[in-house]
Write a protein that holds these residues in place. Structure first.
Motif, PDB file in Angstrom:
ATOM      1  N   CYS A   7      -1.282  14.412   2.299  1.00  0.00           N
ATOM      2  CA  CYS A   7       0.373  14.311   2.072  1.00  0.00           C
ATOM      3  C   CYS A   7       0.511  14.976   0.601  1.00  0.00           C
ATOM      4  O   CYS A   7      -0.384  15.993   0.099  1.00  0.00           O
ATOM      5  CB  CYS A   7      -0.430  12.860   1.105  1.00  0.00           C
ATOM      6  SG  CYS A   7       0.678  11.542   2.455  1.00  0.00           S
ATOM      7  N   PHE A   8       1.752  14.734   0.439  1.00  0.00           N
ATOM      8  CA  PHE A   8       1.904  15.701  -1.225  1.00  0.00           C
ATOM      9  C   PHE A   8       1.565  15.138  -2.229  1.00  0.00           C
ATOM     10  O   PHE A   8       1.523  13.935  -2.558  1.00  0.00           O
ATOM     11  CB  PHE A   8       3.671  15.872  -1.404  1.00  0.00           C
ATOM     12  CG  PHE A   8       4.259  16.772  -2.109  1.00  0.00           C
ATOM     13  CD1 PHE A   8       4.286  18.133  -1.603  1.00  0.00           C
ATOM     14  CD2 PHE A   8       4.763  16.106  -3.272  1.00  0.00           C
ATOM     15  CE1 PHE A   8       4.941  19.172  -2.426  1.00  0.00           C
ATOM     16  CE2 PHE A   8       4.875  17.490  -4.097  1.00  0.00           C
ATOM     17  CZ  PHE A   8       5.357  18.531  -3.833  1.00  0.00           C
ATOM     18  N   ASP A   9       0.915  15.857  -3.401  1.00  0.00           N
ATOM     19  CA  ASP A   9       0.011  15.842  -3.857  1.00  0.00           C
ATOM     20  C   ASP A   9       1.496  15.834  -6.346  1.00  0.00           C
ATOM     21  O   ASP A   9       1.324  16.826  -5.954  1.00  0.00           O
ATOM     22  CB  ASP A   9      -1.089  16.545  -4.369  1.00  0.00           C
ATOM     23  CG  ASP A   9      -1.625  15.566  -5.353  1.00  0.00           C
ATOM     24  OD1 ASP A   9      -1.380  14.949  -6.182  1.00  0.00           O
ATOM     25  OD2 ASP A   9      -2.577  15.885  -5.559  1.00  0.00           O
ATOM     26  N   LEU A  10       2.005  14.920  -6.106  1.00  0.00           N
ATOM     27  CA  LEU A  10       2.918  15.007  -6.966  1.00  0.00           C
ATOM     28  C   LEU A  10       2.403  15.566  -7.981  1.00  0.00           C
ATOM     29  O   LEU A  10       3.394  16.264  -9.055  1.00  0.00           O
ATOM     30  CB  LEU A  10       3.753  13.736  -7.286  1.00  0.00           C
ATOM     31  CG  LEU A  10       4.281  12.827  -6.411  1.00  0.00           C
ATOM     32  CD1 LEU A  10       5.073  11.481  -6.655  1.00  0.00           C
ATOM     33  CD2 LEU A  10       5.843  14.690  -6.490  1.00  0.00           C
ATOM     34  N   LEU A  25       3.063  12.066   8.810  1.00  0.00           N
ATOM     35  CA  LEU A  25       2.314  10.353   8.427  1.00  0.00           C
ATOM     36  C   LEU A  25       2.246   9.359   9.733  1.00  0.00           C
ATOM     37  O   LEU A  25       1.190   8.551   9.512  1.00  0.00           O
ATOM     38  CB  LEU A  25       2.976   9.860   7.583  1.00  0.00           C
ATOM     39  CG  LEU A  25       2.109   8.738   5.987  1.00  0.00           C
ATOM     40  CD1 LEU A  25       0.859   9.429   5.852  1.00  0.00           C
ATOM     41  CD2 LEU A  25       2.821   8.580   4.808  1.00  0.00           C
ATOM     42  N   LEU A  50       9.191  11.785  -0.936  1.00  0.00           N
ATOM     43  CA  LEU A  50       9.434  12.270  -1.323  1.00  0.00           C
ATOM     44  C   LEU A  50       9.652  14.045  -1.290  1.00  0.00           C
ATOM     45  O   LEU A  50      10.719  14.267  -1.200  1.00  0.00           O
ATOM     46  CB  LEU A  50       9.039  11.898  -3.644  1.00  0.00           C
ATOM     47  CG  LEU A  50       9.347  11.176  -4.330  1.00  0.00           C
ATOM     48  CD1 LEU A  50       8.545  11.305  -5.380  1.00  0.00           C
ATOM     49  CD2 LEU A  50      10.378  10.777  -3.875  1.00  0.00           C
ATOM     50  N   LYS A  62       0.503   9.597  -3.443  1.00  0.00           N
ATOM     51  CA  LYS A  62       0.399  10.495  -2.298  1.00  0.00           C
ATOM     52  C   LYS A  62       0.965  10.283  -1.079  1.00  0.00           C
ATOM     53  O   LYS A  62       1.754  10.594  -1.062  1.00  0.00           O
ATOM     54  CB  LYS A  62      -1.194  10.377  -1.585  1.00  0.00           C
ATOM     55  CG  LYS A  62      -2.539  10.976  -2.299  1.00  0.00           C
ATOM     56  CD  LYS A  62      -2.371  11.945  -2.711  1.00  0.00           C
ATOM     57  CE  LYS A  62      -3.021  12.407  -3.512  1.00  0.00           C
ATOM     58  NZ  LYS A  62      -4.382  13.539  -3.039  1.00  0.00           N
ATOM     59  N   THR A  63       1.052   8.712  -1.049  1.00  0.00           N
ATOM     60  CA  THR A  63       2.476   8.598   0.264  1.00  0.00           C
ATOM     61  C   THR A  63       3.878   8.538  -0.576  1.00  0.00           C
ATOM     62  O   THR A  63       5.032   9.487   0.575  1.00  0.00           O
ATOM     63  CB  THR A  63       2.016   6.751   0.437  1.00  0.00           C
ATOM     64  OG1 THR A  63       2.168   5.780  -0.232  1.00  0.00           O
ATOM     65  CG2 THR A  63       1.086   6.860   1.625  1.00  0.00           C
ATOM     66  N   GLY A 115       4.736  10.450  -2.723  1.00  0.00           N
ATOM     67  CA  GLY A 115       4.443  11.525  -3.078  1.00  0.00           C
ATOM     68  C   GLY A 115       5.029  12.199  -1.653  1.00  0.00           C
ATOM     69  O   GLY A 115       6.116  13.563  -1.704  1.00  0.00           O
ATOM     70  N   THR A 116       4.875  12.174  -0.921  1.00  0.00           N
ATOM     71  CA  THR A 116       5.298  12.089   0.638  1.00  0.00           C
ATOM     72  C   THR A 116       6.742  12.100   1.005  1.00  0.00           C
ATOM     73  O   THR A 116       7.641  12.716   1.741  1.00  0.00           O
ATOM     74  CB  THR A 116       4.287  12.102   2.037  1.00  0.00           C
ATOM     75  OG1 THR A 116       3.073  12.230   1.524  1.00  0.00           O
ATOM     76  CG2 THR A 116       4.899  12.117   3.486  1.00  0.00           C
ATOM     77  N   ARG A 163       0.675  -1.317  -0.425  1.00  0.00           N
ATOM     78  CA  ARG A 163       0.311   0.104  -0.088  1.00  0.00           C
ATOM     79  C   ARG A 163       0.993   1.023   0.445  1.00  0.00           C
ATOM     80  O   ARG A 163       0.803   2.238  -0.575  1.00  0.00           O
ATOM     81  CB  ARG A 163      -0.211   0.520   1.095  1.00  0.00           C
ATOM     82  CG  ARG A 163      -2.004   0.994   1.454  1.00  0.00           C
ATOM     83  CD  ARG A 163      -2.960   1.205   2.134  1.00  0.00           C
ATOM     84  NE  ARG A 163      -3.614  -0.196   2.229  1.00  0.00           N
ATOM     85  CZ  ARG A 163      -3.844  -1.245   3.299  1.00  0.00           C
ATOM     86  NH1 ARG A 163      -2.749  -0.847   4.338  1.00  0.00           N
ATOM     87  NH2 ARG A 163      -4.517  -1.903   2.404  1.00  0.00           N
ATOM     88  N   THR A 191      -5.523  11.244   4.767  1.00  0.00           N
ATOM     89  CA  THR A 191      -3.987  11.161   4.795  1.00  0.00           C
ATOM     90  C   THR A 191      -3.624  11.819   3.164  1.00  0.00           C
ATOM     91  O   THR A 191      -2.709  12.041   3.243  1.00  0.00           O
ATOM     92  CB  THR A 191      -3.690   9.761   4.573  1.00  0.00           C
ATOM     93  OG1 THR A 191      -4.120   8.871   6.087  1.00  0.00           O
ATOM     94  CG2 THR A 191      -1.803   9.817   5.118  1.00  0.00           C
ATOM     95  N   ASN A 192      -4.140  11.362   2.080  1.00  0.00           N
ATOM     96  CA  ASN A 192      -4.643  11.997   0.771  1.00  0.00           C
ATOM     97  C   ASN A 192      -4.640  13.722   0.647  1.00  0.00           C
ATOM     98  O   ASN A 192      -3.961  13.867   0.151  1.00  0.00           O
ATOM     99  CB  ASN A 192      -5.528  11.677   0.096  1.00  0.00           C
ATOM    100  CG  ASN A 192      -5.601   9.872  -0.359  1.00  0.00           C
ATOM    101  OD1 ASN A 192      -4.362   9.173  -0.437  1.00  0.00           O
ATOM    102  ND2 ASN A 192      -6.156   9.139  -0.926  1.00  0.00           N
TER     103      ASN A 192
END
Lengths: 281, 465
Positions: free
Chosen positions: B455-458, A234, A76, A70-71, A73-74, A64, B451-452
């Motif tokens: 979180c950082f949205d690429l 997170l 990075l 999204k994860t 992304g976090t 997951r 969480t979505n």
């Protein structure tokens, strides 16, 4: 009589079969501490990381994490924050440490104190103060969340970079620098060919002390109103919604990263040492 | 291993056990130990200054020296002739409390919010009250004094077919709304949740860093047009329908809310847990999402600095929340005396003068309306009643709360300030919705959504480039 025996063994005279302390036994309190607060929690972490909510062994948490944009992304985003923090810390700390270690001026101790002093005050207090100054300068902190985050992180971690660099540079033998000059090296060449390679162990320990903690130091982000999560936040958000499995797996991933960095930096240090040994031969 | 080594290992291990055990003092045998876990800063701790005294019109002066806990211990000894020792601890969020409980911390009496009470009951962790808890006998201040409105809410909420009131007794209650600075934000703008999305106040509004509070605002924005449609407002079972709508957790709703909250994230000053109050007072933000009790506190604080703030419970809907006492089965473990002490504690904090102490100290609204005693209404008059020379006044109705006709003559401005936050008018109560607990699947869906959002949205970042 007893006292004498004690000290004899204290210094490890080898007569271990005497009844009093041996060095091994002195380590027992710390061994128990290590077991209770490091090893057992680590095992718990790994257990939760690789099981699902019913306790069955599963890699679903792992999948997951790497399966969601999204994860990732976090991850990075955290790496980018840590990278910026480390680079700026290094750029600020290196000249300062060099100046402190090799500079020729009075009151040196006082200057060193000035760099260590901030560490005596809790970092949340320091950042609370910095926040007010930044608000005064910027008007609205929320316009520049990324910039503020990096600034506060650098402020927070700078002493951790300066100290190892200072120590490495102190150890550097001045005669090597003099020799390089005598052999006709320019100032830049002296720095690039002598000083920098010899301070690599200091750089590496500074980088490890700054890079990894800044990936999880989410309190700073909360304090400067950066509402994007990093790895630390997170994990915190999973734990606070009692999702132990997903929180643990991220901690395990971070642990693996720490392991990789340590291995990598250990190898570099070894290579440097080998190189130096060759040169000095 | 030779005996000498063994001896030393034994000494070390013994020493460590002694240190660990040192924390456990001996209890006197005839003392009941009651372990209470409550929210931080959620009970009167005493030590009031002379000028803080509450003077009621029946001549009662409330100026406590000791904290509520000490007073309870003394009162219990006087009334029941038994010694009780309260071990009081606090928690910061409902989730923290839940984690503490499930990890094995034993508390006899806890005070979580409504959804967490429901979750605890559903998981069979809560002990029902004894049969005579609700009997109107002496010292049963909760049974005698709880507001009929709140009692009804507790009776009508059902978990596994049983009413909530069987397991939990109310403590504080309130609404979820928006504190705003009227010199920047108009009352009309603050009357809708989509203020959080407004470009006009870009980066000048804060929202709670809490999944449920943010989700509630998100759903209200998502359903806005539908909720405010006259046909919806005028239907007979409007309140039930509103409740259903705002408790929707299907994927479609959650996805829509995710999109709204992502926009809110880019728009607001911050997601805050505690800084919102201070940021309002210093003027860093012009509006923030707030619980009514904190709103009263913020308004009071700002007033001391000469800044006048207002509170609004938005027109779409507001979340009726309440914190209540419940006893934990595993901790009480069949100990009748302990259960008696726990119930006595609930009654003691519900005594009207104690309810007033707590309200005055923490700014939240007690569920106690006083029953036979009219001290609560005297307190409202002392707090909000208009001075005789004031002309711009209004007869503000709070009959629903007292279960009998009750008006207080208050300054006009109080209809959007502390009085409105502490005792909302019936028009606000009509659009109040209790947000129920999410089951595991819903919880997972909503937490993923959260969480979505955070979180950082690429993908978004890439598009912007």
């Amino acid at each position: 009589m007893i006292k004498k025996e004690l000290y004899k063994n204290w210094y490890g005279s080898g007569e271990m079969n005497k009844n009093l302390f041996s060095r091994k036994q002195l380590a027992v309190p710390y061994a128990i501490f290590l077991l209770l607060f490091v090893i057992i929690p680590l095992l718990v972490l790994i257990y939760f990381g690789f099981t699902d909510e019913n306790g069955n062994i599963s890699f679903a948490n792992f999948i997951r994490f790497f399966g969601s944009g999204k994860t990732i992304g976090t991850l990075l985003y955290s790496i980018v924050i840590a990278l910026f923090t480390t680079v700026f810390c290094l750029l600020l700390a290196y000249p300062a440490a060099f100046f402190l270690a090799k500079g020729n001026f009075g009151k040196k101790q006082a200057f060193i104190m000035m760099f260590v002093l901030p560490m005596w005050i809790n970092f949340t207090l320091r950042i609370t103060a910095l926040k007010e100054i930044l608000t005064l300068l910027e008007g609205n902190l929320a316009y520049h969340p990324f910039f503020n985050t990096i600034l506060c992180m650098v402020y927070d971690f700078l002493p951790f970079m300066i100290l190892p660099l200072y120590q490495a540079l102190c150890k550097l033998d001045n005669s090597l620098i003099e020799a390089a000059f005598d052999l006709g090296a320019s100032e830049f060449q002296v720095f690039y060919k002598v000083v920098l390679p010899l301070s690599v162990p200091g750089i590496i320990s500074g980088v490890t002390m700054v890079f990894l903690p800044s990936m999880t130091n989410y309190v700073v982000l909360d304090m400067v109103y950066n509402s994007t999560y990093i790895m630390g936040s997170l994990i915190g958000s999973y734990f606070s919604s009692y999702d132990w499995n997903n929180g643990s797996v991220i901690s395990v991933i971070l642990l693996l990263m720490i392991g990789a960095v340590t291995l990598f930096s250990g190898r570099i240090t070894k290579q440097e040492q080998a190189k130096r040994a060759r040169v000095l031969k | 291993m030779d005996t000498g080594k063994k001896r030393w290992y034994a000494v070390w291990i013994l020493g460590i056990f002694l240190v660990l055990l040192g924390g456990c003092g001996k209890e006197e045998e005839d003392t009941i130990v009651l372990r209470v876990n409550n929210w931080e800063e959620y009970i009167d701790e005493g030590g009031w200054e002379e000028e803080d005294a509450v003077v009621l019109s029946d001549g009662t002066v409330i100026l406590p020296e000791n904290g509520m806990i000490e007073d309870f211990q003394e009162w219990f000894y006087q009334v029941y002739g038994k010694k009780v020792k309260v071990e009081y601890s606090t928690f910061g969020t409902n989730e923290e409390l839940y984690n503490q409980i499930t990890l094995g911390d034993a508390y006899d009496l806890v005070c979580p919010s409504e959804y967490m009470i429901m979750k605890l009951i559903a998981e069979d962790l809560v002990l029902p009250f004894s049969e005579d808890f609700y009997k109107n006998t002496e010292h049963h201040y909760y049974a005698n004094g709880v507001s009929p409105y709140i009692k009804k809410v507790y009776d009508e909420l059902e978990i596994n077919g049983e009413p909530l009131s069987k397991y939990a007794a109310g403590y504080m209650w309130g609404t979820l709304g928006i504190v705003y600075n009227p010199s920047e934000v108009t009352q009309e703008e603050a009357a809708h949740w989509d203020l959080l999305l407004s470009d006009k106040f870009y980066k000048r509004i804060t929202i709670k860093d809490s999944v449920r509070d943010a989700f509630f605002a998100g759903v209200s924005i998502y359903q806005k047009d539908w909720i405010l449609d006259p046909d919806f407002l005028e239907q007979n079972d409007y309140k039930e329908k509103l409740g259903e709508l705002l408790n929707l957790t299907d994927s479609e709703t959650v996805e829509a809310v995710e999109e709204i909250l992502s926009r809110i994230k880019d728009q607001v000053y911050s997601f805050e847990t505690d800084s919102g109050k201070a940021d309002m007072v210093t003027g860093k933000v012009v509006a923030n999402q707030q619980w009514s009790g904190d709103a009263v506190y913020t308004l009071d604080q700002a007033e001391e600095d000469g800044i006048f703030l207002c509170y609004s419970a938005p027109e779409e809907a507001t979340n009726l929340w309440f914190d209540g006492w419940c006893m934990l089965k595993d901790a009480i473990a069949g100990d009748r005396e302990k259960q008696m002490a726990a119930e006595a504690f609930i009654h003691f904090v519900s005594r009207p003068d104690n309810a007033i102490r707590n309200m005055e100290y923490i700014g939240y609204t007690s569920v106690i309306s006083g029953g036979e005693s009219d001290q609560i209404s005297q307190y409202i008059e002392w707090n909000y009643g208009a001075e005789e020379e004031e002309t711009d006044t209004i007869d503000y109705e709070i009959s629903y709360f007292f279960g009998k006709e009750y008006f207080v003559t208050a300054p006009q401005e109080q209809t959007k300030r502390q009085l409105y936050a502490q005792y909302p008018p019936v028009s606000v109560m009509d659009r109040c919705v209790v947000m129920e607990y999410f089951d595991q699947e819903e919880n997972q869906r909503i937490n993923r959504m959260w969480t979505n959002v955070r979180c950082f949205d690429l993908a978004e970042w890439w598009q912007k480039k």
